[in-house]
Design an enzyme around this catalytic site. Structure first.
Site, PDB file in Angstrom:
ATOM      1  N   SER A 188       0.798  -1.223   0.000  1.00 31.19           N
ATOM      2  CA  SER A 188       0.000   0.000   0.000  1.00 31.19           C
ATOM      3  C   SER A 188       0.832   1.276   0.000  1.00 31.19           C
ATOM      4  O   SER A 188       0.408   2.284  -0.555  1.00 31.19           O
ATOM      5  CB  SER A 188      -0.951   0.014   1.190  1.00 31.19           C
ATOM      6  N   HIS A 240       0.828   4.548   4.379  1.00 34.57           N
ATOM      7  CA  HIS A 240       0.117   5.295   3.338  1.00 34.57           C
ATOM      8  C   HIS A 240       0.716   6.693   3.186  1.00 34.57           C
ATOM      9  O   HIS A 240       1.005   7.145   2.082  1.00 34.57           O
ATOM     10  CB  HIS A 240      -1.358   5.434   3.702  1.00 34.57           C
TER      11      HIS A 240
END
Length: 333
Positions: A188, A240
């Site tokens: 991610s 993230h």
């Protein structure tokens, strides 16, 4: 799957669930037909990354070998036992249909103590290619296909490959600084890096876009929604954020295009063009981004290998990854 290595979709066992949505540029977003007919690269790197991740997950499950390494009397039976050694851990242990935390740790999951105390810096890279389960793998790979193939077609495998890896490492570094008690895996950080690069590419190439406001609004909303999802428990939003910031800065460095007014005159004689190939603000963004990237990676790595805990330097930063409510606790850090 909880703390102490129990893991889940982002922090703990996974380093980030994939973006919940993704931005697909319109087929002809540019002012001038020369841009819409730009050379389209053949996308092979992104499909290879997908294949590598799937192959790695099969290896993980072979090593995990739930039927022979799991005590069913304590935690229940393996899931999908007909798969033999590829069967999954009990759902109480891993609801994502995947291996145990110990298997992921053995094969290269990101773990603060291993990186700092045992000097296993390679885990900053290896964790990007590990996934906590079938659900995690499918979600990340689908997002990668939709985001990455379009970027690779536009900018080529070299630039997209550099973006993917450096964004993933940037996410790993920030995650390690703030998530110190659990293992972490997943792509991610790299995926958010591609989203960040798409945003900076739009900003630095502003003159060549026809529907500027619509494109910017759509992309910003998608990014904000995904970062908001990262504030749920067991989601490593630091990966993230680290990946996004790295990709955002790299976009200014790697994805700069000639300004529209220069492209419009590129068939004229050189002395008749008048306009420079790139704008002043493109050069400024490029220089600032290079400086911030070098400083950011240097400071992050120095802090990490000195064993610093980012939470001690920022008392409120943990809220960026999890906001406690009456329905859940945030005890991953």
């Amino acid at each position: 799957m909880g703390g102490n290595g129990g893991g889940d979709l982002e922090s703990n066992k996974s380093r980030g669930g994939p973006p919940a949505a993704y931005y697909t540029p319109p087929s002809s977003p540019y002012h001038h037909s020369d841009y819409s007919s730009d050379k389209q690269w053949t996308s092979w790197l992104i499909p290879m990354i997908v294949v590598a991740n799937v192959a790695m997950f099969i290896v993980i499950m072979i090593v995990n070998d739930c039927p022979n390494n799991h005590n069913s009397t304590l935690e229940g039976d393996c899931v999908a036992k007909f798969l033999g050694r590829l069967s999954f851990q009990p759902l109480k242990e891993n609801p994502l249909f995947g291996p145990s935390s110990s298997t992921l740790e053995k094969l290269g999951a990101l773990e603060w103590s291993k990186v700092v105390d045992d000097h296993q810096a390679w885990r900053l890279v290896s964790c990007i290619f590990l996934h906590a389960g079938v659900v995690h793998l499918l979600a990340n790979m689908l997002s990668l296909v939709f985001i990455g193939i379009r970027l690779e077609q536009q900018f080529g495998f070299v630039r997209v490959g550099i973006l993917y890896m450096l964004a993933g490492i940037g996410g790993s570094i920030l995650s390690s600084l703030f998530i110190t008690n659990n293992i972490s895996v997943g792509a991610s950080g790299a995926l958010f890096g591609l989203l960040g690069a798409m945003l900076s590419e739009l900003l630095t190439n502003w003159t060549i876009y026809a529907n500027k406001a619509a494109a910017l609004f759509t992309l910003v909303i998608i990014i904000l929604v995904n970062l908001a999802v990262g504030m749920l428990p067991h989601v490593d939003n630091f990966a993230h954020i680290g990946g996004f910031l790295t990709g955002f800065l790299l976009g200014f460095v790697l994805l700069m295009r000639p300004q529209f007014s220069w492209q419009e005159r590129h068939n004229l004689p050189v002395n008749a063009r008048g306009k420079s190939k790139y704008t002043i603000y493109q050069y400024v963004f490029w220089l600032l981004s290079v400086i911030l990237l070098v400083v950011g990676f240097t400071v992050g790595l120095v802090m990490l290998f000195k064993g610093e805990n980012g939470n001690k330097h920022c008392s409120w930063c943990h809220y960026l990854s999890c906001v406690p409510t009456s329905r859940w606790r945030c005890d991953d850090q």
